[in-house]
Design a protein around this motif. Structure first.
Motif, PDB file in Angstrom:
ATOM      1  N   VAL A  24       0.864  -1.086  -0.114  1.00 60.83           N
ATOM      2  CA  VAL A  24      -0.037   0.025  -0.133  1.00 60.83           C
ATOM      3  C   VAL A  24       0.741   1.246   0.075  1.00 60.83           C
ATOM      4  N   ALA A  25       1.742   1.401   0.960  1.00 59.66           N
ATOM      5  CA  ALA A  25       2.729   2.649   1.053  1.00 59.66           C
ATOM      6  C   ALA A  25       3.528   2.720  -0.230  1.00 59.66           C
ATOM      7  N   GLY A  26       3.985   1.451  -0.797  1.00 62.28           N
ATOM      8  CA  GLY A  26       4.716   1.484  -2.060  1.00 62.28           C
ATOM      9  C   GLY A  26       4.007   1.918  -3.412  1.00 62.28           C
ATOM     10  N   THR A  27       2.722   1.664  -3.476  1.00 68.53           N
ATOM     11  CA  THR A  27       1.962   2.133  -4.678  1.00 68.53           C
ATOM     12  C   THR A  27       1.608   3.112  -4.626  1.00 68.53           C
ATOM     13  N   HIS A  46     -13.824   7.511  -9.066  1.00 72.07           N
ATOM     14  CA  HIS A  46     -14.211   6.447  -8.611  1.00 72.07           C
ATOM     15  C   HIS A  46     -13.977   6.156  -6.857  1.00 72.07           C
ATOM     16  N   PHE A  47     -12.878   6.685  -6.691  1.00 69.49           N
ATOM     17  CA  PHE A  47     -12.142   6.459  -5.424  1.00 69.49           C
ATOM     18  C   PHE A  47     -12.066   8.113  -5.062  1.00 69.49           C
ATOM     19  N   GLU A  48     -12.374   8.416  -3.765  1.00 67.99           N
ATOM     20  CA  GLU A  48     -11.977   9.627  -3.273  1.00 67.99           C
ATOM     21  C   GLU A  48     -10.308   9.623  -2.699  1.00 67.99           C
ATOM     22  N   SER A  49      -9.701   8.674  -2.682  1.00 65.50           N
ATOM     23  CA  SER A  49      -8.364   8.741  -1.970  1.00 65.50           C
ATOM     24  C   SER A  49      -7.664   7.227  -2.237  1.00 65.50           C
ATOM     25  N   LYS A  50      -6.543   7.328  -2.364  1.00 63.52           N
ATOM     26  CA  LYS A  50      -5.672   6.172  -2.508  1.00 63.52           C
ATOM     27  C   LYS A  50      -6.062   5.274  -1.414  1.00 63.52           C
ATOM     28  N   GLU A  51      -6.201   5.652  -0.354  1.00 66.08           N
ATOM     29  CA  GLU A  51      -6.645   4.864   1.052  1.00 66.08           C
ATOM     30  C   GLU A  51      -7.972   4.187   0.758  1.00 66.08           C
ATOM     31  N   LEU A  53      -9.273   3.093  -2.072  1.00 65.28           N
ATOM     32  CA  LEU A  53      -8.935   2.351  -3.448  1.00 65.28           C
ATOM     33  C   LEU A  53      -8.224   1.173  -2.530  1.00 65.28           C
ATOM     34  N   SER A  54      -7.189   1.472  -1.592  1.00 63.92           N
ATOM     35  CA  SER A  54      -6.414   0.414  -0.966  1.00 63.92           C
ATOM     36  C   SER A  54      -7.452  -0.499  -0.162  1.00 63.92           C
ATOM     37  N   PHE A  55      -8.327  -0.120   0.563  1.00 70.32           N
ATOM     38  CA  PHE A  55      -9.159  -0.894   1.261  1.00 70.32           C
ATOM     39  C   PHE A  55     -10.006  -1.909   0.300  1.00 70.32           C
ATOM     40  N   ALA A  56     -10.452  -1.012  -0.692  1.00 68.67           N
ATOM     41  CA  ALA A  56     -11.196  -2.147  -1.784  1.00 68.67           C
ATOM     42  C   ALA A  56     -10.279  -3.078  -2.387  1.00 68.67           C
ATOM     43  N   VAL A  57      -9.124  -2.720  -2.527  1.00 73.85           N
ATOM     44  CA  VAL A  57      -8.152  -3.829  -3.265  1.00 73.85           C
ATOM     45  C   VAL A  57      -7.765  -4.959  -2.301  1.00 73.85           C
ATOM     46  N   VAL A  58      -7.445  -4.434  -1.036  1.00 75.20           N
ATOM     47  CA  VAL A  58      -7.375  -5.487   0.102  1.00 75.20           C
ATOM     48  C   VAL A  58      -8.658  -6.346   0.202  1.00 75.20           C
ATOM     49  N   ASP A  59      -9.743  -5.859   0.163  1.00 71.08           N
ATOM     50  CA  ASP A  59     -10.947  -6.659   0.388  1.00 71.08           C
ATOM     51  C   ASP A  59     -10.995  -7.695  -1.131  1.00 71.08           C
ATOM     52  N   TYR A  60     -10.732  -7.023  -1.900  1.00 67.34           N
ATOM     53  CA  TYR A  60     -10.744  -7.683  -3.323  1.00 67.34           C
ATOM     54  C   TYR A  60      -9.897  -9.019  -3.349  1.00 67.34           C
ATOM     55  N   CYS A  61      -8.583  -8.693  -2.716  1.00 66.00           N
ATOM     56  CA  CYS A  61      -7.585  -9.881  -2.860  1.00 66.00           C
ATOM     57  C   CYS A  61      -7.896 -10.807  -1.882  1.00 66.00           C
ATOM     58  N   PRO A 116      -4.310   0.196  10.813  1.00 66.98           N
ATOM     59  CA  PRO A 116      -5.305  -0.532  11.773  1.00 66.98           C
ATOM     60  C   PRO A 116      -6.266  -1.246  10.776  1.00 66.98           C
ATOM     61  N   ALA A 117      -7.049  -0.431   9.945  1.00 67.16           N
ATOM     62  CA  ALA A 117      -8.119  -0.735   9.051  1.00 67.16           C
ATOM     63  C   ALA A 117      -7.774  -1.968   8.248  1.00 67.16           C
ATOM     64  N   ILE A 118      -6.583  -1.906   7.647  1.00 67.34           N
ATOM     65  CA  ILE A 118      -6.237  -3.353   6.620  1.00 67.34           C
ATOM     66  C   ILE A 118      -5.882  -4.213   7.607  1.00 67.34           C
TER      67      ILE A 118
END
Length: 195
Positions: A24-27, A46-51, A53-61, A116-118
């Motif tokens: 997440v930090a490196g992307t 579609h996403f207000e922030s990288k954060e 998007l990262s939550f959605a990506v983690v959930d997807y993965c 903490p969220a991830i």
């Protein structure tokens, strides 16, 4: 799905290997732009922030890994076959379901002190995986596949920890020999506890 929902899903799917590989930090959003071939404005539409998007990506993965495991498990009949499938699924370190390796390991290692969220999402996925293993083991005992005195709760934790540890060791060493040994040890213990 609406067009906006399809585009949002496309962004998540195309970004998943990038986040899973770089973290997440490196992307950067420029990495996401390159992966999706979309402009920054289109992404932020579609996403207000990288954060976010990262939550959605983690959930997807995490969901993708879970669905991949469960679809294979559903094709197996016995508890032993299911456990062996689970082991073999994780032992394919050189052929991960999502490019970059195991998302539980990748995102969990990165987020344990920083996000903490991830961290919570990964922890939930780990608990679900262990519960899945305990369920398979309990069914095996109930169906007289496994010895009644086998400590299945302990084995579920050990099996999951050994597989995740094996993934880490294999990826860091660029060598799958350790995972082969771990797979054999786990399968030998399962066989030893079969009736």
């Amino acid at each position: 799905m609406t067009k906006a929902e399809r585009t949002r899903q496309f962004i998540i799917e195309q970004s998943a290997p990038v986040f899973n590989t770089k973290g997440v930090a490196g992307t950067a959003m420029s990495d996401v732009m390159q992966a999706t071939k979309m402009a920054k404005g289109g992404l932020y539409g579609h996403f207000e922030s990288k954060e976010e998007l990262s939550f959605a990506v983690v959930d997807y993965c995490l969901n993708t890994i879970s669905e991949s495991v469960c679809s294979g498990l559903n094709r197996k009949k016995t508890a032993k076959e299911k456990l062996f499938y689970f082991i073999d699924h994780f032992a394919k370190v050189d052929k991960p379901v999502i490019e970059g390796g195991c998302p539980m390991l990748n995102f969990g290692s990165e987020a344990d002190d920083t996000n903490p969220a991830i961290k919570q999402r990964v922890n939930r996925s780990i608990k679900e995986s262990q519960a899945l293993l305990k369920g398979i083991l309990a069914c095996g005992q109930a169906n007289n596949e496994f010895k009644a005195d086998w400590q299945i709760d302990e084995f579920a934790i050990k099996m999951f920890a050994m597989l995740e540890g094996g993934v880490l060791m294999a990826r860091v060493a660029d060598n799958n020999d350790v995972m082969k040994q771990i797979s054999k040890m786990l399968k030998d213990e399962i066989i030893a506890n079969c009736i």
